[in-house]
Every structure is written in C-alpha cells, then in structure tokens.
Design a protein around this motif. Structure first.
Motif, PDB file in Angstrom:
ATOM      1  N   THR A 318       0.831  -1.193   0.000  1.00  0.00           N
ATOM      2  CA  THR A 318       0.000   0.000   0.000  1.00  0.00           C
ATOM      3  C   THR A 318       0.869   1.248   0.000  1.00  0.00           C
ATOM      4  O   THR A 318       1.902   1.296   0.660  1.00  0.00           O
ATOM      5  N   LEU A 319       0.439   2.288  -0.742  1.00  0.00           N
ATOM      6  CA  LEU A 319       1.229   3.509  -0.893  1.00  0.00           C
ATOM      7  C   LEU A 319       0.622   4.708  -0.174  1.00  0.00           C
ATOM      8  O   LEU A 319       1.289   5.732  -0.034  1.00  0.00           O
ATOM      9  N   SER A 320      -0.629   4.593   0.244  1.00  0.00           N
ATOM     10  CA  SER A 320      -1.312   5.761   0.802  1.00  0.00           C
ATOM     11  C   SER A 320      -2.121   5.374   2.034  1.00  0.00           C
ATOM     12  O   SER A 320      -2.414   4.199   2.278  1.00  0.00           O
ATOM     13  N   LYS A 321      -2.479   6.398   2.793  1.00  0.00           N
ATOM     14  CA  LYS A 321      -3.316   6.177   3.972  1.00  0.00           C
ATOM     15  C   LYS A 321      -4.679   5.614   3.560  1.00  0.00           C
ATOM     16  O   LYS A 321      -5.255   4.785   4.265  1.00  0.00           O
ATOM     17  N   SER A 404       6.716   9.605  -5.799  1.00  0.00           N
ATOM     18  CA  SER A 404       5.581  10.344  -6.349  1.00  0.00           C
ATOM     19  C   SER A 404       5.402  11.629  -5.554  1.00  0.00           C
ATOM     20  O   SER A 404       5.466  11.621  -4.322  1.00  0.00           O
ATOM     21  N   GLY A 405       5.203  12.732  -6.272  1.00  0.00           N
ATOM     22  CA  GLY A 405       5.109  14.018  -5.599  1.00  0.00           C
ATOM     23  C   GLY A 405       3.690  14.516  -5.480  1.00  0.00           C
ATOM     24  O   GLY A 405       2.723  13.854  -5.855  1.00  0.00           O
ATOM     25  N   GLY A 411       7.981  19.727  -2.578  1.00  0.00           N
ATOM     26  CA  GLY A 411       8.538  18.703  -1.707  1.00  0.00           C
ATOM     27  C   GLY A 411      10.045  18.684  -1.751  1.00  0.00           C
ATOM     28  O   GLY A 411      10.680  19.313  -2.604  1.00  0.00           O
ATOM     29  N   LEU A 412      10.647  17.926  -0.835  1.00  0.00           N
ATOM     30  CA  LEU A 412      12.093  17.858  -0.685  1.00  0.00           C
ATOM     31  C   LEU A 412      12.804  17.388  -1.947  1.00  0.00           C
ATOM     32  O   LEU A 412      13.891  17.847  -2.279  1.00  0.00           O
ATOM     33  N   PRO A 459       4.188  15.834   1.222  1.00  0.00           N
ATOM     34  CA  PRO A 459       3.415  17.016   0.813  1.00  0.00           C
ATOM     35  C   PRO A 459       1.974  16.678   0.434  1.00  0.00           C
ATOM     36  O   PRO A 459       1.078  17.496   0.626  1.00  0.00           O
ATOM     37  N   ASN A 460       1.777  15.474  -0.148  1.00  0.00           N
ATOM     38  CA  ASN A 460       0.419  14.976  -0.352  1.00  0.00           C
ATOM     39  C   ASN A 460       0.055  14.207   0.917  1.00  0.00           C
ATOM     40  O   ASN A 460       0.606  13.136   1.184  1.00  0.00           O
TER      41      ASN A 460
END
Length: 505
Positions: A318-321, A404-405, A411-412, A459-460
């Motif tokens: 999984t990549l996201s909340k 992924s931004g 972002g950094l 940032p996301n």
C-alpha cells in the motif's frame, strides 16, 4: 557448486553416507535428497561408456542435480565446455517419449542463455535406452558411442561455481517489461506457479467458485502468474484485465497483440461498463483499488451468471493512507465464495537485496546475508552531489525511481526529480521490474526508538514516504544503489547493515 567425477560420485551405496559424500564432492551448501535409483542409472551409464573405452577424464566435469538459484529448475547432469553443453537427463522410472521431449525442450530454454551449442540426452533405466534431441527438435534413439563422441569433443571444461553462469533475470520475465517475450511464450512458470495455475484452471472448469485470490510478497511472481492464466483463458473466452495503477507501454502492447484480452486501468471502470461481454475478470494490484470500486465490481460479478474474478494482491504494498484504511486484502478474504492461493518464495528479487530492504526498514530484522555485494551505499552532502551521483548511475543503466510528488505542494525531492524525463515515479512503476535501481533517502527519514525506519509527512497528506520507498526498492531485480542525502544518522545505520556492525546502533 563444483563439478564432480561420476566414478567418485557413485562409489558409495550407503544412502546417508552418500548424501554427506556428495555434499563434500560438489561443495553444495545443503545436503541433497538422493534417489538411489538415479545413482544406479548413472552407474549404468558409466558401464555403457566403459564399453566405448571412455577414460577417467571422460567421467570428470559433471554438475550433478544442479538447481538454478531462486527458480528451482533442476538438471540431472550438466557438462559445460567452451563451445558445447552436454545435458543428460535420467529417468529411473517408466515415462513417455512425449514427456521426455517436453523436458528436454524446457531444458534447452534455460540453457540457451549460456550461448553454447547444447546437446541433450535422456537415459531411461527401465528400457536401458538412450535418447537424443536432434537438430530438428525431435526425439530419437541414440547410442552410447554417440554420447562418448560428444564427451570426447568437449574442451576447456568449466570447473567454477555453476551458479555464477545463471542469471534469474534471463528466465523470469515480467509480462509488462518484456511483453513481446510474454506474447511469444518465451518463458516458463516455476513449479509452484504452475501448480497454482493448474488448481485455479481446474476450479474454473468445474464452475466451482465466483472469486479467486492470488497473494504473496513482492517478487513472488503474482503478475506473471495472473497474466499467464489470462493468456490461457483467452484462448476460448473473453478476458478483462484490470490494472489498479497507471498503464505502461507493456499493457498497451499486450492489449494490441493478444486476442480476447482487454487491459484497462481501474479508473476506466465506470458504472456503464458492460462486464457481461466477458467470462473472466482479472485484477492486478487489487489492493490499490478504491473500496467503492471494489464493492461495485464484486456486486457485478455476483450478478452475472458464469462470470468469475481473480484478484492478485499484496497487503504490504500500500502507498497511501487511503489504501491502508480501505484494506482491500481483508475485503477479498471476507468474500463468502473465494479460494485464495499464496505464492511463497521470492523468485525475482536478489536475496541480498531482499534481506537489505528488510533490514533497512527494520534494523532488528533477523534476515541477514553473508554479504551485500549487490547493494551500493553512497553519501551526498548536498543536492548538487545527489544529482551528480544520480547522473553517474544513469551511465551504468540504473533506473532512478523517484518518489511520487504532490501536484500542489513543493517537496524535498522536487529538484532532483528533474534529472529524468521518464515517468519512473513510484506510482508509474506499479507492476514493473528493473534490473538496476537507484533511489534517494533524504532528511525526511529516520529511525525510531524501536529501530524501525520512519518518515515525515509527505506534501500529499495521503501518501506515505516509507511505503513509496518500499515500493521502489522491491521492484529491483539485480542491483540496488542507495544515495543517502545529508542524513548521517541513517547513513551510519545503513553502513552497519552492509558491514554487519550491529554494535553501532
């Protein structure tokens, strides 16, 4: 693993002692489970060769019961010269010529990467008969005189570690990175994959269930197995393959060349999409699907007679909340009419890299390898040095997988991401694999008190940096390079992993 002399190999009849003796002769890392009927077959081969006036030299240089690492493909006897490979398969039980032919053709596929002429023989003990695969790819009866001539004509025998000659990436293709090889059938499944495929096809044939699951860790071959089953089913039925991510060039090529298969991204699943025109629905990376989409898909499959669905998924990717909260893997498991098959054993990932990734994420991991020669560790003090190192690795054909931004917040990593024109961010590489990968770990990473790698907010706000890193790292097949950017605590910890200096943390 080293080569052995067949006369030495067959000198002992005691089974338990033979296993220890063979391990010593071949420098095999683990004891081999021996079939004494096979040893009797080798003795019979030696007897026939002696009748052809073979020498002790003719009986030397054989690799016995060699398995290609990670794949498990085994060869009974291999003898490798500078221009030829002699492959002898042994059948100590009765079998058919069709099965002998099938095995020799499969052996040819695995051996052709060594770029030598390959001569294939099979000895059948019940018939006391020798077969050869001729230049037309047909099986025919041969003689031990022919075998003796092949042996005598071999020169400059290879006597190093045979494992060094075989690269896993030569055999285990990705249907998305090598779509034309997949389309032409230039690949084989492992025995474990083939076993699961057979069980699923039988259940589908019996109209037994509506839903099936294929799960497993990264590198276990889920995508290849899913597409192989799809390619089998599309010979007679229409198949819809749903990729839960961004479609790659490989997807478009498979769509173009394979009849009766339609590949779409999950975002193309609309309420008006008519699923009744298909007999099978296959979803790859199902754990990334939005849960309302998943629920709607399940509802449609249940409502259409004869329609079945196969879900391929990995709960750890999984990549996201949102993906974590949706927990599609649990929803799949809770389906009342489902059979789930689990792939075990990483067949695509270099074991050193797999171990390194586990220890990078958790310094207390017990998965430790003797060496980490496949992993490069670099330190860069500045953004400029980081970019220079990325350019350096590009010269050696490393793929830079960037995080992924955010479309709205800086972002950094934004400026270092500009060195690549390819969309190789962690969302674009879903389902794909690369021989060499380079990734950057910046100041937004660190270790908590429990020695686990943690990261700051992306940032996301929905993205998880730690999971994005894991996604990129696990798409590496052979070589991995890490650039640690202005983060000495993490650099110190990573050095301790590759140098096995556990006292430093």
């Amino acid at each position: 693993m080293k080569s052995v002399n067949l006369l030495q190999l067959t000198a002992i009849d005691d089974l338990s002692l033979f296993e220890r003796y063979e391990k010593q002769l071949s420098f095999r890392t683990e004891k081999l489970k021996i079939d004494m009927d096979e040893i009797q077959s080798i003795k019979k081969i030696i007897q026939h060769l002696n009748e052809e006036n073979c020498t002790i030299k003719d009986l030397s240089g054989y690799f016995y019961a060699f398995k290609i690492p990670q794949i498990g493909k085994e060869f009974d006897l291999l003898r490798i010269g500078d221009s030829t490979i002699l492959n002898i398969e042994i059948k100590s039980f009765q079998t058919t010529e069709d099965k002998i032919l099938e095995q020799l053709k499969k052996n040819h596929y695995y051996l052709k990467s060594l770029n030598r002429e390959i001569i294939h023989f099979t000895y059948s003990l019940p018939d006391d008969a020798l077969y050869v695969l001729n230049y037309d790819g047909e099986l025919q009866i041969s003689s031990f005189s022919d075998l003796k001539n092949v042996i005598s004509n071999q020169s400059n025998l290879f006597n190093g570690d045979i494992s060094d000659l075989f690269k896993v990436s030569d055999y285990l293709i990705s249907p998305l990175n090598a779509p034309m090889k997949f389309y032409k059938g230039e690949y084989f499944l492992t025995n474990h994959q083939a076993e699961i495929k057979g069980k699923i096809l039988k259940l589908l044939c019996d109209n037994h269930l509506k839903f099936y699951g294929i799960t497993g860790d990264p590198g276990t071959g889920k995508t290849l197995l899913l597409y192989d089953i799809a390619a089998e089913l599309c010979k007679t039925k229409r198949v819809l393959v749903i990729h839960c991510g961004i479609l790659s060039d490989g997807h478009y090529k498979l769509n173009k060349y394979i009849n009766n298969i339609t590949v779409v991204s999950a975002k193309e699943l609309r309420d008006d999409l008519d699923l009744s025109q298909y007999q099978y629905i296959m979803t790859d990376e199902t754990h990334r699907m939005y849960w309302p989409q998943f629920e709607k898909l399940v509802e449609k499959v249940n409502s259409i007679p004869g329609l079945c669905a196969i879900f391929s998924y990995d709960i750890n990717q999984t990549l996201s909340k949102y993906e974590v909260k949706s927990n599609i893997a649990e929803r799949i498991g809770n389906l009342p009419s489902i059979k789930i098959f689990e792939l075990s054993g990483k067949i695509r990932t270099n074991p050193e890299i797999s171990s390194f990734v586990k220890r990078l994420l958790d310094l207390k991991s017990h998965d430790i390898k003797d060496s980490y020669l496949s992993v490069d560790i670099n330190y860069a003090e500045s953004e400029k040095q980081t970019i220079e190192l990325l350019e350096y690795y590009k010269l050696y054909n490393y793929t830079f997988i960037r995080y992924s931004g955010s479309n709205y917040v800086a972002g950094l990593y934004d400026r270092i991401n500009t060195i690549t024109t390819h969309n190789y961010d962690t969302h674009h590489v879903i389902g794909q694999e690369y021989d060499k990968v380079v990734m950057v770990i910046g100041q937004n990473f660190g270790y908590n008190d429990d020695k686990k790698l943690v990261s700051r907010q992306h940032p996301n706000p929905d993205y998880l940096y730690r999971q994005l890193l894991f996604q990129g790292l696990t798409h590496t097949r052979e070589k991995l390079a890490i650039i640690i950017w202005n983060n000495k605590p993490v650099f110190k910890a990573v050095l301790s992993i590759v140098q096995k200096d556990y006292s430093s943390y």
